[in-house]
Write a protein that holds these residues in place. Structure first.
Motif, PDB file in Angstrom:
ATOM      1  N   ASN A   1       0.798  -1.222   0.000  1.00 21.66           N
ATOM      2  CA  ASN A   1       0.000   0.000   0.000  1.00 21.66           C
ATOM      3  C   ASN A   1       0.836   1.281   0.000  1.00 21.66           C
ATOM      4  N   VAL A   2       2.151   1.167  -0.108  1.00 27.63           N
ATOM      5  CA  VAL A   2       3.016   2.359  -0.127  1.00 27.63           C
ATOM      6  C   VAL A   2       2.860   3.084  -1.467  1.00 27.63           C
ATOM      7  N   MET A   3       2.897   4.392  -1.410  1.00 28.59           N
ATOM      8  CA  MET A   3       2.738   5.224  -2.602  1.00 28.59           C
ATOM      9  C   MET A   3       3.832   4.961  -3.637  1.00 28.59           C
ATOM     10  N   LEU A   4       3.568   5.417  -4.861  1.00 32.42           N
ATOM     11  CA  LEU A   4       4.601   5.415  -5.900  1.00 32.42           C
ATOM     12  C   LEU A   4       5.643   6.477  -5.609  1.00 32.42           C
ATOM     13  N   GLY A   5       5.205   7.593  -5.042  1.00 35.96           N
ATOM     14  CA  GLY A   5       6.098   8.712  -4.750  1.00 35.96           C
ATOM     15  C   GLY A   5       5.313  10.011  -4.731  1.00 35.96           C
ATOM     16  N   TYR A   6       6.032  11.111  -4.706  1.00 31.01           N
ATOM     17  CA  TYR A   6       5.412  12.433  -4.701  1.00 31.01           C
ATOM     18  C   TYR A   6       5.388  13.027  -6.114  1.00 31.01           C
ATOM     19  N   ALA A   7       4.521  13.996  -6.278  1.00 31.54           N
ATOM     20  CA  ALA A   7       4.537  14.826  -7.486  1.00 31.54           C
ATOM     21  C   ALA A   7       4.586  16.278  -7.049  1.00 31.54           C
ATOM     22  N   GLU A   8       5.481  17.032  -7.642  1.00 31.28           N
ATOM     23  CA  GLU A   8       5.555  18.464  -7.361  1.00 31.28           C
ATOM     24  C   GLU A   8       5.327  19.287  -8.617  1.00 31.28           C
ATOM     25  N   GLN A   9       5.249  18.609  -9.759  1.00 25.94           N
ATOM     26  CA  GLN A   9       4.958  19.259 -11.030  1.00 25.94           C
ATOM     27  C   GLN A   9       4.316  18.238 -11.957  1.00 25.94           C
ATOM     28  N   CYS A  10       3.739  18.725 -13.028  1.00 25.87           N
ATOM     29  CA  CYS A  10       2.983  17.857 -13.926  1.00 25.87           C
ATOM     30  C   CYS A  10       3.835  16.712 -14.477  1.00 25.87           C
ATOM     31  N   ALA A  11       5.094  16.982 -14.772  1.00 30.99           N
ATOM     32  CA  ALA A  11       5.970  15.952 -15.342  1.00 30.99           C
ATOM     33  C   ALA A  11       6.146  14.765 -14.404  1.00 30.99           C
ATOM     34  N   ASP A  12       5.985  14.975 -13.088  1.00 30.40           N
ATOM     35  CA  ASP A  12       6.159  13.891 -12.118  1.00 30.40           C
ATOM     36  C   ASP A  12       5.069  12.835 -12.212  1.00 30.40           C
ATOM     37  N   LEU A  13       3.955  13.162 -12.875  1.00 31.40           N
ATOM     38  CA  LEU A  13       2.862  12.206 -12.993  1.00 31.40           C
ATOM     39  C   LEU A  13       3.244  11.026 -13.885  1.00 31.40           C
ATOM     40  N   ALA A  14       4.296  11.175 -14.647  1.00 29.06           N
ATOM     41  CA  ALA A  14       4.775  10.092 -15.510  1.00 29.06           C
ATOM     42  C   ALA A  14       5.802   9.213 -14.795  1.00 29.06           C
ATOM     43  N   ARG A  15       6.222   9.607 -13.597  1.00 34.33           N
ATOM     44  CA  ARG A  15       7.237   8.848 -12.874  1.00 34.33           C
ATOM     45  C   ARG A  15       6.698   7.487 -12.451  1.00 34.33           C
ATOM     46  N   GLY A  16       7.584   6.543 -12.302  1.00 33.43           N
ATOM     47  CA  GLY A  16       7.213   5.210 -11.851  1.00 33.43           C
ATOM     48  C   GLY A  16       7.244   5.095 -10.342  1.00 33.43           C
ATOM     49  N   ASP A  17       7.601   3.913  -9.870  1.00 33.53           N
ATOM     50  CA  ASP A  17       7.590   3.630  -8.440  1.00 33.53           C
ATOM     51  C   ASP A  17       8.925   4.030  -7.824  1.00 33.53           C
ATOM     52  N   ASP A  18       8.926   5.170  -7.130  1.00 32.57           N
ATOM     53  CA  ASP A  18      10.158   5.669  -6.508  1.00 32.57           C
ATOM     54  C   ASP A  18      10.441   5.005  -5.159  1.00 32.57           C
ATOM     55  N   TYR A  19       9.437   4.432  -4.524  1.00 31.85           N
ATOM     56  CA  TYR A  19       9.604   3.940  -3.159  1.00 31.85           C
ATOM     57  C   TYR A  19       9.687   2.426  -3.058  1.00 31.85           C
ATOM     58  N   LEU A  20       9.205   1.710  -4.077  1.00 35.39           N
ATOM     59  CA  LEU A  20       9.327   0.256  -4.139  1.00 35.39           C
ATOM     60  C   LEU A  20       8.805  -0.420  -2.870  1.00 35.39           C
ATOM     61  N   GLY A  21       7.721   0.110  -2.351  1.00 36.71           N
ATOM     62  CA  GLY A  21       7.077  -0.510  -1.202  1.00 36.71           C
ATOM     63  C   GLY A  21       7.693  -0.208   0.139  1.00 36.71           C
TER      64      GLY A  21
END
Length: 446
Positions: free
Chosen positions: A313-333
């Motif tokens: 249930n851990v997030m993929l990560g944060y977004a601080e700008q529109c381009a971040d919405l394309a980011r993958g899984d930064d936290y890996l659970g």
């Protein structure tokens, strides 16, 4: 079984009871969802939009439609100040904005590239106007809903009232977990202190109530726990630490009335829930956040003492700008919680402070959470503690200067803080976020 398969299997079961008493089956809810899907799909494939929520059937149907069709909503309060909404809209340029269930194409839309796993955006706790968002996957939402339903023992017989905003991760987790098992949601937008709220709980045989610490303080003040609510079986609390005296009082009330009281811990970054305290262990483990939720794991970082959570249930990560919405899984659970903790000999975890909720006074490190909890236990009134280096700030709800005198003397004796390094103030009511949590940022402007 997916939620959509459940809608078919439980087609005639009660899914939603609106605030005016109208009841909708799972079949009728699915029809509403499909209608919203058609409007969304006309705007494009996998769009990102703003959903201004108010715990209504139309808001809920639109949220579910987004999840089903792969659109990505940012859930926001329908009462969000216009200047904050305008700033967020300019920053992310969503494809659409929905108000009261009506979807409007945004005139300044910018097609966003969305990662395939991305399913939902939420504001980080306490920063509803900040462009920093939490990116959650549909799989994470499902994992947390399943886990919560498991340890709470939820089933089709449950009726949960929406006592918290759905744009707040705790409130949303109540919705997700109950719908995942075919239970009934009693929609509510009234204050838990209102007569309408109590009438709704009684008339619709509400079985469970969720609340944050401030809510429980107010319920205790208004003699809620003396009300005749025979259907109520489960109380849950999260969104911050409930002081030990009130925890014990609610636990004793629950035990005496054959109810269950779950104290829980979580973060938006984990779709809401991270740990829970089994009700039968609550009294002898007062102050603990309990044990990890099913499917999750907790550990203490050896160097920093930070509580680390791991789970689906851990997030993929944060977004601080529109381009971040394309980011993958930064936290890996794996989620560093930012909380300092410890584990006792029985495997129960405790929060002892925040990595960033510290100030220095005369060179000495002071934990703001520790001071707040100590003063809460001393005065037993709503209060909040903040500040910056060499200045501790305490706001106390009340009208009597004697309260401030008690605070001043306690700080001097227990922490060696000279009165010249404190700012103490009485307030009629602490400022709160839409979630019901204390708004520490607003306090500095009082």
């Amino acid at each position: 079984m997916s939620f959509w398969e459940l809608c078919v299997e439980k087609a005639q079961c009660s899914a939603i009871i609106e605030s005016d008493g109208r009841t909708h089956s799972y079949s009728a809810l699915l029809e509403r969802v499909v209608q919203q899907e058609q409007v969304l799909d006309a705007l494009g494939t996998r769009t990102m939009g703003f959903l201004l929520c108010d715990n209504t059937l139309s808001d809920l149907a639109l949220y579910l439609a987004c999840l089903r069709r792969g659109h990505v909503p940012l859930l926001l309060s329908a009462q969000m100040p216009s200047e904050q909404l305008d700033a967020l809209q300019a920053h992310y340029r969503p494809a659409w904005i929905a108000v009261r269930g009506e979807i409007h194409a945004s005139p300044d839309a910018h097609p966003a590239e969305l990662h395939p796993a991305l399913g939902l955006l939420l504001s980080t706790s306490g920063t509803t106007g900040s462009p920093r968002l939490v990116r959650l996957s549909r799989a994470a939402l499902q994992a947390n809903a399943t886990s919560i339903a498991s340890y709470l023992g939820l089933g089709v017989q449950e009726r949960a009232i929406t006592s918290l905003p759905m744009q707040y991760s705790y409130g949303l987790s109540v919705i997700n977990s109950h719908l995942s098992v075919g239970a009934t949601l009693v929609l509510n937008t009234d204050s838990v202190l209102s007569r309408a709220f109590l009438q709704r709980m009684s008339e619709h045989n509400v079985t469970s109530l969720a609340g944050v610490p401030y809510m429980y303080q107010m319920l205790h003040r208004t003699a809620f726990f003396k009300q005749e609510l025979p259907a109520l079986r489960t109380l849950t609390q999260a969104g911050g630490r409930l002081d030990e005296k009130l925890t014990r009082l609610v636990a004793e009330y629950a035990h005496a009335s054959n109810r269950r009281f779950f104290v829980m811990y979580g973060q938006t970054e984990a779709c809401a829930r991270i740990s829970y305290m089994p009700p039968e262990r609550l009294v002898d483990k007062i102050g603990s956040i309990g044990v990890p939720i099913p499917g999750g794991a907790l550990a203490i970082d050896a160097e920093l003492g930070e509580l680390i959570y791991q789970g689906a249930n851990v997030m993929l990560g944060y977004a601080e700008q529109c381009a971040d919405l394309a980011r993958g899984d930064d936290y890996l659970g794996r989620l560093p919680t930012g909380d300092i903790g410890r584990m006792d000999e029985d495997g129960f975890f405790y929060i002892t402070g925040r990595l960033k909720r510290f100030i220095k006074i005369s060179g000495n490190r002071i934990g703001l959470d520790e001071v707040e909890q100590a003063l809460q236990a001393l005065l037993y009134v709503p209060l909040a503690v903040g500040g910056a280096d060499d200045r501790l700030v305490v706001f106390v709800e009340g009208q009597h200067d004697a309260l401030l005198g008690q605070v001043r003397e306690y700080l001097r004796q227990q922490y060696g803080i000279h009165p010249t390094m404190t700012r103490l103030q009485l307030v009629d009511q602490l400022p709160l976020l839409p979630s019901g949590k204390k708004d520490y940022n607003a306090l500095v402007h009082i």
